[in-house]
Enzyme design. Structure first.
Site, PDB file in Angstrom:
ATOM      1  N   GLY A   1      20.302  40.214   1.346  1.00 15.74           N
ATOM      2  CA  GLY A   1      20.655  39.068   0.516  1.00 15.74           C
ATOM      3  C   GLY A   1      22.095  38.660   0.762  1.00 15.74           C
ATOM      4  O   GLY A   1      22.942  39.518   1.032  1.00 15.74           O
TER       5      GLY A   1
ATOM      6  N   GLN B   1      29.977  34.470  -1.030  1.00 20.98           N
ATOM      7  CA  GLN B   1      30.420  35.574  -0.159  1.00 20.98           C
ATOM      8  C   GLN B   1      30.963  35.091   1.184  1.00 20.98           C
ATOM      9  O   GLN B   1      31.651  35.829   1.875  1.00 20.98           O
ATOM     10  CB  GLN B   1      29.258  36.540   0.118  1.00 20.98           C
ATOM     11  CG  GLN B   1      28.825  37.343  -1.094  1.00 20.98           C
ATOM     12  CD  GLN B   1      27.651  38.235  -0.740  1.00 20.98           C
ATOM     13  OE1 GLN B   1      26.504  37.822  -0.824  1.00 20.98           O
ATOM     14  NE2 GLN B   1      27.937  39.456  -0.329  1.00 20.98           N
TER      15      GLN B   1
ATOM     16  N   LEU C   1      27.074  43.334   1.031  1.00 24.63           N
ATOM     17  CA  LEU C   1      27.780  43.029   2.284  1.00 24.63           C
ATOM     18  C   LEU C   1      29.276  42.809   2.043  1.00 24.63           C
ATOM     19  O   LEU C   1      30.069  42.958   2.964  1.00 24.63           O
ATOM     20  CB  LEU C   1      27.158  41.796   2.956  1.00 24.63           C
ATOM     21  CG  LEU C   1      25.763  42.032   3.560  1.00 24.63           C
ATOM     22  CD1 LEU C   1      25.149  40.702   3.979  1.00 24.63           C
ATOM     23  CD2 LEU C   1      25.834  42.996   4.732  1.00 24.63           C
TER      24      LEU C   1
ATOM     25  N   GLU D   1      22.324  38.562  -6.362  1.00 27.44           N
ATOM     26  CA  GLU D   1      22.838  37.367  -5.675  1.00 27.44           C
ATOM     27  C   GLU D   1      23.252  36.277  -6.665  1.00 27.44           C
ATOM     28  O   GLU D   1      24.255  35.586  -6.447  1.00 27.44           O
ATOM     29  CB  GLU D   1      21.807  36.821  -4.677  1.00 27.44           C
ATOM     30  CG  GLU D   1      21.379  37.806  -3.578  1.00 27.44           C
ATOM     31  CD  GLU D   1      22.533  38.432  -2.822  1.00 27.44           C
ATOM     32  OE1 GLU D   1      23.607  37.817  -2.729  1.00 27.44           O
ATOM     33  OE2 GLU D   1      22.360  39.564  -2.330  1.00 27.44           O
TER      34      GLU D   1
END
Ligand code: QAP
Ligand code: CO
Length: 178
Positions: free
Chosen positions: A46, A51, A92, A134
């Site tokens: 995701g 980001q 991430l 998310e």
């Protein structure tokens, strides 16, 4: 297609709130494709636009083993949630760190697809957790916000050190329309 730079905690730009998207054009499709490519290249499941320093309400997800079942959610909203679960999450933007987070195991949600058409769906387990994680990004929130300050500060320090020694790569921004 292009790979985008992923921001790393504790970068303040991860605290930006995503704005609702109202223009469904080729640029939105281009950004979505680039985000998907960036997510696959980083072995993620995701990725939220915030980001990659795009403060808009767009997320890409693919929880399939085959890496060929992408979901693009524009302006996603959770409309119902039930049954709490604890899940070990990573991100991430927090590379190399994993912590247990309490989430809901079942959700109902609405969103728009890349053509601007209203959709709705339900999810459970990993997909439900991923959507909650998310959407948090679109509100400037990270999974490390759910753990203790001491643990979070330690993670921030370790990531900063890794960056200063050049062991975490970075790239540049892309333009976008809301
Ligand atoms: C969010 O996370 C998530 O540390 C997506 O070295 C996580 O894709 C939702 C990743 C868990 C549900 C459960 C993390 C890749 C990817 C790392 C990710 C790393 C390489 C995280
Ligand atoms: Co994340």
């Amino acid at each position: 297609m292009a790979l985008l730079d992923i921001l790393h905690f504790p970068d303040n730009r991860l605290r930006q709130k995503g704005e609702d998207i109202s223009i469904f054009d080729d640029n939105l499709k281009k950004i979505s494709g680039n985000m998907l490519e960036t997510m696959y290249a980083s072995k993620g499941i995701g990725l939220a636009a915030v980001q990659v320093n795009l403060p808009i309400r767009l997320i890409v997800i693919d929880i399939s083993e085959s890496r060929d079942k992408p979901l693009f959610l524009v302006n996603p909203v959770i409309v119902d949630k039930k049954d709490k679960i604890t899940f070990e999450e990573g991100c991430l933007s927090v590379p190399g760190f994993y912590e247990q987070v309490e989430r809901y195991n079942n959700i109902s949600f609405t969103y728009k697809n890349l053509d601007g058409e209203s959709q709705n769906g339900t999810a459970q387990g990993l997909l439900a957790v991923c959507i909650q994680h998310e959407i948090d990004h679109l509100d400037g929130k990270l999974f490390v916000d759910y753990i203790s300050n001491i643990k979070r500060d330690r993670i921030a320090k370790k990531i900063k050190k890794a960056q200063s020694t050049g062991s975490v790569p970075t790239r540049k921004d892309v333009p976008y329309n809301i």
